[in-house]
Design an enzyme around this catalytic site. Structure first.
Site, short mmCIF file in Angstrom:
data_model
loop_
_atom_site.label_atom_id
_atom_site.label_comp_id
_atom_site.label_asym_id
_atom_site.label_seq_id
_atom_site.Cartn_x
_atom_site.Cartn_y
_atom_site.Cartn_z
N GLY A 152 0.77 -1.24 0.00
CA GLY A 152 0.00 0.00 0.00
C GLY A 152 0.80 1.28 0.00
N GLU A 165 3.88 -6.92 1.78
CA GLU A 165 3.42 -7.22 0.41
C GLU A 165 3.46 -5.97 -0.46
OE1 GLU A 165 -0.58 -8.43 1.24
OE2 GLU A 165 -0.01 -10.41 1.95
N GLY A 207 3.83 -3.64 -3.63
CA GLY A 207 3.73 -3.80 -5.08
C GLY A 207 4.21 -2.53 -5.76
N CYS A 234 -12.45 4.35 -28.93
CA CYS A 234 -13.74 5.03 -29.03
C CYS A 234 -14.40 5.16 -27.67
CB CYS A 234 -14.64 4.26 -29.98
SG CYS A 234 -13.83 3.92 -31.53
N GLU A 235 -13.76 5.91 -26.78
CA GLU A 235 -14.31 6.19 -25.46
C GLU A 235 -13.75 7.54 -25.05
OE1 GLU A 235 -15.53 3.93 -22.71
OE2 GLU A 235 -15.27 1.96 -23.67
N TYR A 294 0.64 -1.68 -12.16
CA TYR A 294 -0.77 -1.61 -12.59
C TYR A 294 -0.88 -1.00 -13.99
CZ TYR A 294 -1.10 -2.64 -7.67
OH TYR A 294 -0.92 -3.23 -6.45
C1 LIG Z 1 -2.86 -4.99 -4.08
C2 LIG Z 1 -2.38 -5.66 -2.86
C3 LIG Z 1 -1.08 -5.41 -2.40
C4 LIG Z 1 -0.13 -4.46 -3.04
O1 LIG Z 1 -0.55 -3.14 -2.98
P1 LIG Z 1 0.45 -1.96 -3.41
O2 LIG Z 1 -0.34 -0.74 -3.19
O3 LIG Z 1 0.78 -2.16 -4.84
O4 LIG Z 1 1.65 -2.04 -2.53
C5 LIG Z 1 -0.66 -6.11 -1.27
N1 LIG Z 1 -1.48 -6.97 -0.63
C6 LIG Z 1 -2.73 -7.23 -1.05
C7 LIG Z 1 -3.58 -8.20 -0.31
C8 LIG Z 1 -3.23 -6.57 -2.18
O5 LIG Z 1 -4.48 -6.80 -2.58
#
Ligand SMILES: *Cc1c(COP(=O)(O)O)cnc(C)c1O
Length: 445
Positions: free
Chosen positions: A240, A274, A276, A345-346, A374
């Site tokens: 997050g 986690e 991303g 076309c949007e 993403y």
């Molecule tokens: C999407 C997600 C993440 C990663 O989120 P980021 O904002 O990209 O760091 C981690 N854990 C879970 C369960 C998610 O759904």
């Protein structure tokens, strides 16, 4: 301009390779990832948290290219997966099962089975029905499923509504008030071994305050569960952490790590994270070419050969991506206000509205920054546009890590049932002339 992408003599380079040279080799549009940037970003995050000896599971849904997974896995990352497809990608990239965590609110029976068969580290359970389904699946195989209960702490992540996941009204996790009961149930169900708790309150958080509130609530729950005699060894704090797309000031990994230490330092937990976006977002560009510049009566439209099917974030989240020229204009060039759009076309197929940009002309190359998370993973073939390719650049060399498919390959995915005929009897049918050759041989009609 994010790290590892820089101008040299007015030309945009990625790790020593001119972006224009890659464009000439692979055509546009394409995604371009910097291996150096991915490595540096992973290290910065991991080093900040090193004292906690955590498992860092890259959130595969942010960028699931096998080359990206191989690179991060090689640095020690595990994987946070949310589907059987992502599980297979993580395994195929060489990430060992004991570094894989399975998250997600709707894991199907076959997906749970696949996770058990692979023997992954942990399944983060998000509901009582899922817990029961997993118990049955594990018992049927004579396996023990290590699980964490994903807690919904009811905290406002202060991010875009579509990527907020930690409020009561969001579908994710088990309400914190009920999580203790779920943990207890998990301990009683056959085939289930509860090992801890998990949490993920949303994406693109640029403030530490929501993290603090959520962490403190979960810390209380850990203490309460232990007080009732439960073993709580592991805590998965999710991802997050936001990045700077425009004017945001996201927390530094070190500040985030300090908060983690402050809240959990005395609890003796095996921590997992986690992340991303923070690992891969700034490590990627999307490169496109200007097809036309169209002077409308009230707007100037810069029409790119990339579209919302290639990068949907602006259409989906009203998100901002800087748009920069691959060749800088002469000094003193005057900025002009334009809308940067794709050909789909949007009306939502708009990358930027009333954006001040240097002069743009037909055939110019542009790069949309912070597109490594993403981006490609959300691409589609809408409007029957070919799936956008991905390129990885590393210290002076580059490789196509997902090629652009051919039109033949795209069409071959469809099947027309025999009972619709072979097309030769369609009213007014005549041979397709795209290549100058009839598309297929015809018998006498
Ligand atoms: C999407 C997600 C993440 C990663 O989120 P980021 O904002 O990209 O760091 C981690 N854990 C879970 C369960 C998610 O759904």
């Amino acid at each position: 301009m994010p790290d590892f992408f820089a101008y040299r003599d007015g030309e945009l380079y990625a790790e020593g390779v001119p972006v224009a040279r890659i464009a000439a080799a692979v055509g546009t549009p394409f995604y371009l990832y910097s291996a150096g940037s991915l490595t540096a970003r992973y290290r910065r995050f991991a080093d900040a948290l090193a004292a906690e000896r955590p498992l860092i599971c890259f959130a595969v849904k942010a960028n699931s290219n096998l080359a990206v997974l191989r690179l991060l896995g090689g640095l020690g990352a595990g994987a946070d997966v949310v589907s059987e497809g992502e599980l297979r990608r993580a395994l195929a990239s060489g990430i060992p099962p004991d570094r894989i965590i399975f998250s997600g609110v709707g894991k199907t029976g076959p997906e749970l089975d696949a996770a058990l068969a692979a023997g992954i580290r942990q399944i983060n359970v998000e509901s009582i029905p899922e817990l029961r389904r997993l118990s049955e699946a594990a018992t049927a195989r004579g396996a023990a499923a290590r699980i964490a209960i994903r807690v919904n702490p009811d905290v406002d992540a202060l991010t875009h509504a579509k990527i907020s996941t930690g409020k009561k009204e969001n579908k994710f996790g088990i309400d914190i008030d009920e999580a203790g009961g779920a943990y207890e149930l998990a301990g009683e169900l056959p085939g289930i071994e509860p090992v801890g708790l998990a949490l993920h309150i949303g994406s693109q958080l640029v403030d530490l305050a929501p993290f603090r509130r959520a962490f403190e609530r979960v810390a209380e729950l850990v203490i309460e569960l232990r007080g009732r005699g439960h073993t709580v060894r592991r805590l998965d704090l999710g991802g997050g952490i936001g990045i700077r797309y425009h004017a945001e000031t996201p927390p530094e990994p070190s500040a985030y790590a300090a908060l983690v230490r402050e809240v959990f330092g005395s609890l003796d937990l095996d921590l997992a994270f986690e992340p991303g976006r923070v690992l891969c977002g700034p490590a990627g560009l999307m490169v496109a070419r200007v097809v036309y510049v169209k002077e409308g009566s009230s707007r100037r439209f810069v029409i790119l050969d990339a579209a919302m099917n290639d990068l949907i974030r602006p259409a989906l989240y009203d998100s901002w991506h800087d748009i920069v020229p691959v060749r800088l204009p002469a000094t003193g060039a005057v900025l002009a206000t334009c809308d940067v759009v794709g050909p789909v076309c949007e009306t939502g197929d708009t990358f930027a509205t009333e954006r001040e940009l240097p002069p743009m002309a037909e055939n110019d190359l542009v790069a949309l920054t912070n597109a490594g998370a993403y981006g490609a993973v959300m691409s589609s073939t809408y409007n029957s546009r070919l799936l956008v390719p991905e390129i990885l650049v590393a210290a002076g060399r580059f490789a196509v890590v997902r090629p652009r498919p051919s039109y033949e390959a795209m069409l071959a995915l469809d099947a027309v049932p025999d009972w619709l005929g072979d097309g030769s009897r369609l009213p007014g049918a005549s041979a397709g002339e795209l290549t100058g050759e009839p598309l297929r041989e015809r018998g006498a009609a």
